[in-house]
Design an enzyme around this catalytic site. Sequence first.
Site, PDB file in Angstrom:
ATOM      1  N   THR A  32     -25.241  25.087   2.442  1.00  0.00           N
ATOM      2  CA  THR A  32     -24.713  26.358   2.903  1.00  0.00           C
ATOM      3  C   THR A  32     -24.798  27.359   1.760  1.00  0.00           C
ATOM      4  OG1 THR A  32     -23.221  25.033   4.208  1.00  0.00           O
ATOM      5  CG2 THR A  32     -22.635  27.338   3.958  1.00  0.00           C
ATOM      6  N   ASP A  36     -20.954  14.369   8.447  1.00  0.00           N
ATOM      7  CA  ASP A  36     -22.158  15.203   8.450  1.00  0.00           C
ATOM      8  C   ASP A  36     -23.128  14.893   7.338  1.00  0.00           C
ATOM      9  OD1 ASP A  36     -22.596  16.998  10.575  1.00  0.00           O
ATOM     10  OD2 ASP A  36     -20.684  17.932  10.096  1.00  0.00           O
ATOM     11  N   LYS A  58     -18.720  21.094   2.439  1.00  0.00           N
ATOM     12  CA  LYS A  58     -17.962  22.302   2.804  1.00  0.00           C
ATOM     13  C   LYS A  58     -16.833  21.836   3.721  1.00  0.00           C
ATOM     14  CE  LYS A  58     -21.438  23.276   6.325  1.00  0.00           C
ATOM     15  NZ  LYS A  58     -22.221  24.225   7.083  1.00  0.00           N
ATOM     16  N   ASP A  98     -24.410  18.860   1.420  1.00  0.00           N
ATOM     17  CA  ASP A  98     -23.907  19.885   2.336  1.00  0.00           C
ATOM     18  C   ASP A  98     -22.386  19.836   2.426  1.00  0.00           C
ATOM     19  OD1 ASP A  98     -24.099  22.023   4.061  1.00  0.00           O
ATOM     20  OD2 ASP A  98     -24.530  20.805   5.829  1.00  0.00           O
ATOM     21  N   ASN A 100     -17.455  20.180   7.069  1.00  0.00           N
ATOM     22  CA  ASN A 100     -18.061  18.847   7.136  1.00  0.00           C
ATOM     23  C   ASN A 100     -17.112  17.740   6.681  1.00  0.00           C
ATOM     24  OD1 ASN A 100     -20.368  19.907   8.119  1.00  0.00           O
ATOM     25  ND2 ASN A 100     -21.474  19.944   6.174  1.00  0.00           N
TER      26      ASN A 100
END
Length: 329
Positions: free
Chosen positions: A214, A196, A180, A178, A183
Site C-alpha cells: 500500500t 492476507d 496494514k 502488505d 490486513n
Amino acid sequence: MTLLRTKHANRNHLPALMSKVPEEHHEPIKNMCLKMMSHDAYGQPYEWSSRDFEMGAHLGRGKFGRVYLARERYSHYLVAMKVMFKEELRKGNVQRQVLREIEIQSRLKHPHILRLLTWFHDESRIYLALEIASEGELFKHLRSAPNHRFDEPRSAKYTYQVANALNYCHLNNVIHRDLKPENILLTGTDDLKLADFGWSAHTPNNKRRTLCGTLDYLPPEMVDGTSYDDTIDQWCLGILCYEFLVGCPPFESNSSESTYEKIRRLEIHYPSHLSKGSKELIAGLLRKDSKGRLTLVDVMTHPWVKEGMTERDAQLRRNERGKENKAKN
Ligand SMILES: Nc1ncnc2c1ncn2[C@@H]1O[C@H](COP(=O)(O)OP(=O)(O)OP(=O)(O)O)[C@@H](O)[C@H]1O
C-alpha cells in the site's frame, strides 16, 4: 477440528487438552473434541467439500470474496469460510495471487497468523476454511477508537504480536509485504492474527524488485525501485506502530507524489503525546538504510513494548473485574 494433517491428539490426551477450558464449557467442548476425533478426516487424507459445512451468517466482504460463518456438519466446529468465484478471480487476473496466498498461508502455523485450516473448490468457486477472528478487521477498531488511535499499552501489545508473527514468517523465508491494519484481524481475546498473504513472497535468499504493498506503507527501497529483502516488513511495522499511536500513517498526503517525496526525505512529524520510548522504537524501524533497522527480536524485547504489554494485561484484567462486578450488582 484439526483440519490439517498434523500429529493428532487422541482420547488419552483429552484431560490435558481440557485443563484450560473453563468448567462451564467442559461438556460441549469435550463432546466436540470426541466427534472430531471420530471424523473420517481426523489424521487421514480427506477430500473436503462444501457438503461438509453448513453456511451461516455473513461476516464480511472483500474484493474477490465473501466470508461466512460456517459449521462443520459432523463436529460442529466453527470456521470463517471465504468463498471466491473463479470467474471473478479470472477477470481480476488474480488467480496466481490467490494460489500464492493458499500455498503460503497453509504452511504457516503461528498463534498470530490466521490459520488456513483447509481449502477446496468446485466448478465455480474456491473455498478457504479459515480460523475465526471474531472481532474482525483491526482497522475498524482503530477507526472507532477515541481520536482514531490506540493508547500506548494497546499499541505496544499489538506491535509485539505483529513483530512475533513477522519474525516467524522471516524464519520461514516469507516476506509479508502488505502490512496494514486492514490486513490484521482481532480475536475475542484481544489477540491479533496476521492475514492476507496475497502479496507475500517466498524468498529463498534472493532479493526482489516487485513494487507492491500500500502506498502509505511503501518503504524507500520500493519507492526508488531498488532491490529489497525481508527488512521491508520492519519498515512497515514502524508505519503500523505510528498509525496505531497517531491514527494515520506518517507519510499520508494528498497526492501519491507528495507521499513518495515524504518517504524519500523521511519527513516524519511526531505528535507531542507520543512517549520517548515509542518514538525511539518507530525511529529505529523507519530507517532508510534497511540494514540499520531494528530487528524483529529488538522490537519484541524493546522496553517500551515490554512495559506496554504488562500494562495492557493489567487493563484487560481491570475491565474483566469491572464487568464481573457489574454483573453481580
Ligand atoms: N477469519 C475471519 N474471521 C472473522 N471475520 C473475517 C475473517 N476473514 C475475513 N473476515 C471478515 O470478512 C471481511 C472480508 O474479508 P476478505 O479476506 O475477503 O477481504 P479483504 O481482505 O478485505 O479483501 P481483499 O483481500 O479482497 O482485499 C473482512 O474485512 C472481515 O471483516
